[in-house]
Design an enzyme around this catalytic site. Structure first.
Site, mmCIF file in Angstrom:
data_model
loop_
_atom_site.group_PDB
_atom_site.id
_atom_site.type_symbol
_atom_site.label_atom_id
_atom_site.label_comp_id
_atom_site.label_asym_id
_atom_site.label_seq_id
_atom_site.Cartn_x
_atom_site.Cartn_y
_atom_site.Cartn_z
ATOM 1 N N HIS A 200 0.813 -1.220 0.000
ATOM 2 C CA HIS A 200 0.000 0.000 0.000
ATOM 3 C C HIS A 200 0.850 1.274 0.000
ATOM 4 O O HIS A 200 0.345 2.342 -0.302
ATOM 5 C CB HIS A 200 -1.016 -0.010 1.142
ATOM 6 C CG HIS A 200 -0.465 0.335 2.490
ATOM 7 N ND1 HIS A 200 0.166 -0.572 3.296
ATOM 8 C CD2 HIS A 200 -0.468 1.493 3.182
ATOM 9 C CE1 HIS A 200 0.530 0.019 4.413
ATOM 10 N NE2 HIS A 200 0.156 1.276 4.384
ATOM 11 N N LYS A 204 0.590 5.517 -2.138
ATOM 12 C CA LYS A 204 0.665 6.856 -1.545
ATOM 13 C C LYS A 204 1.151 7.855 -2.605
ATOM 14 O O LYS A 204 2.148 7.603 -3.283
ATOM 15 C CB LYS A 204 1.626 6.863 -0.346
ATOM 16 C CG LYS A 204 1.113 6.042 0.834
ATOM 17 C CD LYS A 204 2.071 6.117 2.014
ATOM 18 C CE LYS A 204 1.737 5.091 3.081
ATOM 19 N NZ LYS A 204 0.587 5.422 3.899
ATOM 20 N N ASP A 257 7.594 -6.634 8.576
ATOM 21 C CA ASP A 257 6.343 -5.886 8.478
ATOM 22 C C ASP A 257 6.506 -4.579 7.699
ATOM 23 O O ASP A 257 5.586 -4.152 7.004
ATOM 24 C CB ASP A 257 5.855 -5.581 9.909
ATOM 25 C CG ASP A 257 4.460 -4.981 9.939
ATOM 26 O OD1 ASP A 257 3.569 -5.555 9.293
ATOM 27 O OD2 ASP A 257 4.262 -3.939 10.591
ATOM 28 N N HIS A 262 7.602 -2.188 2.399
ATOM 29 C CA HIS A 262 7.362 -0.762 2.143
ATOM 30 C C HIS A 262 8.671 0.023 1.956
ATOM 31 O O HIS A 262 8.798 0.846 1.053
ATOM 32 C CB HIS A 262 6.582 -0.127 3.298
ATOM 33 C CG HIS A 262 5.318 -0.854 3.655
ATOM 34 N ND1 HIS A 262 4.504 -1.406 2.708
ATOM 35 C CD2 HIS A 262 4.719 -1.099 4.854
ATOM 36 C CE1 HIS A 262 3.462 -1.969 3.310
ATOM 37 N NE2 HIS A 262 3.575 -1.798 4.606
ATOM 38 N N LYS A 363 7.937 0.983 16.069
ATOM 39 C CA LYS A 363 6.604 1.263 16.619
ATOM 40 C C LYS A 363 6.742 1.913 17.989
ATOM 41 O O LYS A 363 7.782 1.794 18.634
ATOM 42 C CB LYS A 363 5.811 -0.039 16.742
ATOM 43 C CG LYS A 363 5.411 -0.595 15.395
ATOM 44 C CD LYS A 363 4.175 -1.448 15.508
ATOM 45 C CE LYS A 363 3.721 -1.945 14.146
ATOM 46 N NZ LYS A 363 2.922 -0.977 13.397
HETATM 47 P P1 NDP Z 1 -9.002 -9.869 9.567
HETATM 48 O O1 NDP Z 1 -8.589 -11.008 10.424
HETATM 49 O O2 NDP Z 1 -9.690 -8.713 10.176
HETATM 50 O O3 NDP Z 1 -9.944 -10.423 8.411
HETATM 51 C C1 NDP Z 1 -9.743 -11.661 7.782
HETATM 52 C C2 NDP Z 1 -10.974 -11.987 6.967
HETATM 53 O O4 NDP Z 1 -10.787 -13.266 6.381
HETATM 54 C C3 NDP Z 1 -12.250 -12.053 7.781
HETATM 55 O O5 NDP Z 1 -13.308 -11.581 6.985
HETATM 56 C C4 NDP Z 1 -12.397 -13.552 8.026
HETATM 57 O O6 NDP Z 1 -13.761 -13.918 8.158
HETATM 58 C C5 NDP Z 1 -11.892 -14.096 6.710
HETATM 59 N N1 NDP Z 1 -11.432 -15.463 6.838
HETATM 60 C C6 NDP Z 1 -10.251 -15.901 7.349
HETATM 61 N N2 NDP Z 1 -10.171 -17.245 7.245
HETATM 62 C C7 NDP Z 1 -11.318 -17.647 6.645
HETATM 63 C C8 NDP Z 1 -11.842 -18.908 6.249
HETATM 64 N N3 NDP Z 1 -11.141 -20.048 6.412
HETATM 65 N N4 NDP Z 1 -13.052 -18.944 5.664
HETATM 66 C C9 NDP Z 1 -13.754 -17.803 5.472
HETATM 67 N N5 NDP Z 1 -13.332 -16.592 5.833
HETATM 68 C C10 NDP Z 1 -12.128 -16.516 6.412
HETATM 69 O O7 NDP Z 1 -7.682 -9.418 8.783
HETATM 70 P P2 NDP Z 1 -7.406 -8.018 8.074
HETATM 71 O O8 NDP Z 1 -8.615 -7.609 7.329
HETATM 72 O O9 NDP Z 1 -6.823 -7.078 9.057
HETATM 73 O O10 NDP Z 1 -6.217 -8.390 7.096
HETATM 74 C C11 NDP Z 1 -6.395 -9.131 5.916
HETATM 75 C C12 NDP Z 1 -5.103 -9.072 5.131
HETATM 76 O O11 NDP Z 1 -4.809 -7.724 4.820
HETATM 77 C C13 NDP Z 1 -3.889 -9.603 5.906
HETATM 78 O O12 NDP Z 1 -3.059 -10.270 4.999
HETATM 79 C C14 NDP Z 1 -3.211 -8.322 6.423
HETATM 80 O O13 NDP Z 1 -1.840 -8.501 6.604
HETATM 81 C C15 NDP Z 1 -3.494 -7.374 5.273
HETATM 82 N N6 NDP Z 1 -3.463 -5.957 5.661
HETATM 83 C C16 NDP Z 1 -4.322 -5.489 6.594
HETATM 84 C C17 NDP Z 1 -4.313 -4.145 6.936
HETATM 85 C C18 NDP Z 1 -5.268 -3.599 7.906
HETATM 86 O O14 NDP Z 1 -5.199 -2.390 8.141
HETATM 87 N N7 NDP Z 1 -6.151 -4.397 8.485
HETATM 88 C C19 NDP Z 1 -3.354 -3.190 6.314
HETATM 89 C C20 NDP Z 1 -2.513 -3.786 5.318
HETATM 90 C C21 NDP Z 1 -2.578 -5.119 5.028
HETATM 91 P P3 NDP Z 1 -14.480 -13.927 9.612
HETATM 92 O O15 NDP Z 1 -14.131 -12.639 10.275
HETATM 93 O O16 NDP Z 1 -15.883 -14.030 9.260
HETATM 94 O O17 NDP Z 1 -13.888 -15.087 10.319
HETATM 95 C C1 BG6 Z 2 1.287 -2.068 7.479
HETATM 96 C C2 BG6 Z 2 1.915 -2.712 8.676
HETATM 97 O O1 BG6 Z 2 1.691 -2.722 6.317
HETATM 98 O O2 BG6 Z 2 1.699 -0.717 7.417
HETATM 99 C C3 BG6 Z 2 1.552 -1.969 9.943
HETATM 100 O O3 BG6 Z 2 1.457 -4.057 8.763
HETATM 101 C C4 BG6 Z 2 1.917 -0.517 9.825
HETATM 102 O O4 BG6 Z 2 2.203 -2.546 11.067
HETATM 103 C C5 BG6 Z 2 1.323 0.049 8.551
HETATM 104 O O5 BG6 Z 2 1.394 0.164 10.950
HETATM 105 C C6 BG6 Z 2 1.824 1.459 8.323
HETATM 106 O O6 BG6 Z 2 1.139 2.011 7.261
HETATM 107 P P1 BG6 Z 2 0.981 3.573 7.147
HETATM 108 O O7 BG6 Z 2 0.307 3.761 5.850
HETATM 109 O O8 BG6 Z 2 0.165 4.001 8.346
HETATM 110 O O9 BG6 Z 2 2.350 4.131 7.207
#
Ligand code: NDP
Ligand code: BG6
Length: 646
Positions: A200, A204, A257, A262, A363
């Protein structure tokens, strides 16, 4: 000379225009998760509001949560109020957008879920006339990337009458070996040109602007090399800790991470050779080439060219107490996961041979900021030769990536007055002054690029593997020898002292970009004018002292004044008796500068201390330019040290 016309439009290709993206059905795996609500939906809504999605577009979410389309729409409608980035929220536009959201429940391991998914995809494809184009988005943990790909294949919904692309979220692999294996598995199901590995940071504006800056301006290219540049610094400091992501972070650490992905991406943009065009592969080839030229560390150089840290309990900048990393949810109380790292790299090619590249990220630090500092070589000391004046500092070009967004060039200018003296000043471009555009999430351009088939901003198999190859020796050495000194910096601190030593041992120093918000918190500066704070901010030099370090020695000639950002010191008289203790926000060392007398006390760090230092030449100049402040400081000094009026 004008720069060659490489840039038709960013990113990548001449296809990037103001037209809506190609029709498609976007299928989000993990639609009930954090990423979807926090970043994907706000980004898609921004694209919708900017007329970049078109009518023939719909979203189908799938996850474990037992929802139907109505419930999914309700959840997203509640979340968008929290996470949207629009200057003003347009209800009508949201209502039109939300009607395009659909949902199907399913476990990714369950074959029946893919049958239901396939049926829904077919129905929505004809309802919205998406021309058979499908964009799969894996907003899931990487552990299911392979499972979902194989099940889509088995269910026969991995192919379609239009284009099919798939976006994978980070982390892409856990180390070099697993990244190679993951690439191998995914390439079984998808062609390289269908795979979009997201980072991501590449979404930016300020990161994309690194390319525009370098290749749309003719003046910098002749300077961009080892003959003119002394070194480069990349800093990503975060004030947040791991929050509720302890489980993930325990398997990651800051090298995986932030740095491996990044930061290496930013490094590639800043240091790559000019591409012959802005076609995706022309850019990605140059990125791959420069990363490939990064010198791989040996176990010995890991020890001298890298260090790690972990935060312990401390105070956030608002003064609230905060737990250390080992006390966070889902984190081991003996964890050796690093939450901070600083490293020194070299790029072994003609352009960069011998130019150190320093990177650091952590962090729970004192401030949030992503900055890149390009430090040029020092000018010859013609102006100051044979005088007592200090030679001034080398020029620095600073890219403010976030939260400040802009570019700043620090130069020396003549100080007004009869004498030929210089001081640091800056020339600055701020995004907020030049552009009206709303701030986005960074995902807008990535999603849009994928929908028009432009892979410029996404990582390729070779790029991912090369980046892991650079990180691997550190991962191996750190795993083999868990750190013995963790935690080694407090929440709200400036990071481990060793990070300062890493660069200071080379006769250089980290350039901290100090915002006025930081200075405003220090009582001494609270009523000062904007011009004063601006002047001060570019003159303060940060440093770290360990517990027990002597900061000032009685009888020495004073060369600096100190302001404590964090920590406490004791003040000792000539006989070694403790006269006072000073803590956060206090200052010392001004008396001997004001009166040109030797130090009247010894000052020792009682705890680890983060301090701002104002060198004598800057101190004199700041006081001369700001007589009100000078008076105030003298008055305070007189009160603190009665009988020694200045
Ligand atoms: P979450 O744990 O919040 O969400 C994961 C999602 O996957 C949920 O909707 C979960 O469903 C679903 N899921 C997982 N396993 C299964 C399964 N076996 N069957 C069906 N559904 C499943 O994770 P994030 O959204 O935070 O992150 C997702 C990805 O994005 C990761 O790789 C993370 O590193 C990346 N990422 C996240 C960021 C963030 O800000 N959150 C920023 C940058 C990258 P349910 O909840 O219904 O179980
Ligand atoms: C994510 C990392 O990829 O980037 C986080 O998993 C981190 O740990 C984040 O906080 C930082 O992103 P940004 O856009 O806030 O600098």
């Amino acid at each position: 000379m004008p720069a060659p016309m490489l840039l038709k439009a960013l990113p990548g290709s001449s296809k990037y225009t103001d037209c809506p993206a190609e029709p498609c059905l976007m299928v989000i795996f993990g639609a009930s998760g954090d990423l979807t609500k926090r970043l994907l939906m706000p980004a898609l809504f921004n694209l919708h509001c900017d007329n970049l999605l078109g009518e023939n577009f719909a979203i189908l979410g799938i996850a474990m949560d037992n929802l139907d389309s109505n419930a999914f729409q309700e959840h997203m409608s509640a979340d968008i109020r929290k996470f949207n980035t629009r200057k003003s929220f347009d209800e009508g536009a949201w209502n039109r957008f939300v009607s395009k959201l659909h949902y199907t429940q399913g476990n990714f391991g369950d074959q029946a879920a893919y049958q239901r998914l396939g049926e829904k995809m077919k129905a929505l494809g004809s309802q919205y006339n998406t021309q058979g184009n499908v964009l799969f988005y894996m907003a899931t943990p990487p552990s299911v990337f392979d499972l979902v790909s194989s099940n889509l294949d088995r269910a026969g919904i991995k192919t379609s009458s239009g284009w099919v692309r798939i976006i994978f979220e980070k982390p892409f692999g856990h180390d070099l070996h697993s990244a190679i294996e993951l690439n191998r598995l995914l390439l079984k199901y998808w062609k390289e040109e269908q795979i979009y590995r997201i980072d991501h940071y590449l979404g930016k504006e300020t990161v994309q602007n690194l390319l525009a800056f370098r290749f749309a301006n003719g003046i910098f290219e002749p300077l961009w090399n080892k003959d003119r540049i002394d070194h480069i610094q990349f800093s990503v400091t975060e004030t947040v800790g791991v929050e509720n992501r302890g489980k993930y972070y325990e398997t990651s650490g800051v090298l995986r991470d932030m740095i491996q992905n990044h930061m290496f991406q930013m490094l590639a943009y800043l240091c790559m050779e000019p591409p012959s065009s802005f076609k995706p592969d022309a850019i990605r080839n140059q990125k791959a080439e420069v990363l490939d030229a990064v010198r791989i560390m040996t176990p010995e150089t890991v020890k001298t060219h890298s260090l790690r840290g972990q935060y312990g309990p401390g105070k956030r900048s608002d003064g609230t107490a905060a737990a250390g990393y080992r006390q966070e949810l889902d984190v081991s109380t003996t964890s050796s996961t690093e939450t901070f790292a600083a490293i020194k790299l070299f790029i072994d090619n003609w352009r960069w041979e011998g130019v150190p590249i320093y990177l650091r990220s952590g962090k729970s630090l004192w401030k949030r900021g992503t900055e890149i500092v390009v430090q040029f070589k020092q000018a010859p000391e013609i102006l100051t030769r044979g005088t007592n004046a200090s030679p001034g500092e080398p020029n620095r070009l600073i890219f403010h990536i976030q939260p400040d967004q802009g570019i700043e060039l620090r130069v020396q200018a003549k100080t007004p007055g009869p004498a030929l003296a210089t001081q640091k000043v800056n020339m600055r471009f701020d995004y907020a002054d030049s552009f009206e555009a709303s701030r986005g999430t960074g995902y807008e351009v990535l999603l849009y690029s994928c929908m028009i088939g432009d892979a410029t901003l996404f990582s390729r198999t070779d790029l991912v593997e090369t980046a892991w190859r650079i990180a691997q020796p550190m991962l191996d050495a750190w795993a083999a020898e868990p750190a013995q000194d963790f935690p080694n910096y407090p929440v709200g601190g400036w990071g481990p002292k060793a990070a300062y030593d890493l660069i200071e041992n080379d006769g250089r120093r980290w350039v901290e970009v100090i915002g006025r918000n930081v200075l405003n918190k220090i009582p001494l500066f609270q009523k000062c004018s904007e011009v004063f704070l601006h002047n001060l901010a570019i003159n303060l030099r940060p440093d770290i002292y360990s517990q027990g370090d002597l900061i000032i020695r009685h009888g020495e000639i004073g060369k600096e004044m100190f302001i404590i950002s964090r920590g406490s010191v004791e003040v000792l008289n000539e006989a070694g008796k403790v006269m006072a203790t000073l803590a956060d926000g206090a200052f010392f060392g001004e008396l001997s500068l004001l009166n040109s007398i030797p130090r009247t006390a010894t000052i020792r760090a009682l705890t680890p201390c983060d301090v701002f230092i104002l060198d004598k030449a800057d101190f004199d100049r700041v006081l001369k330019l700001h007589p009100d402040f000078a008076e105030n400081l003298k008055e305070m000094a007189n009160k603190r040290y009665p009988g020694r009026e200045s």
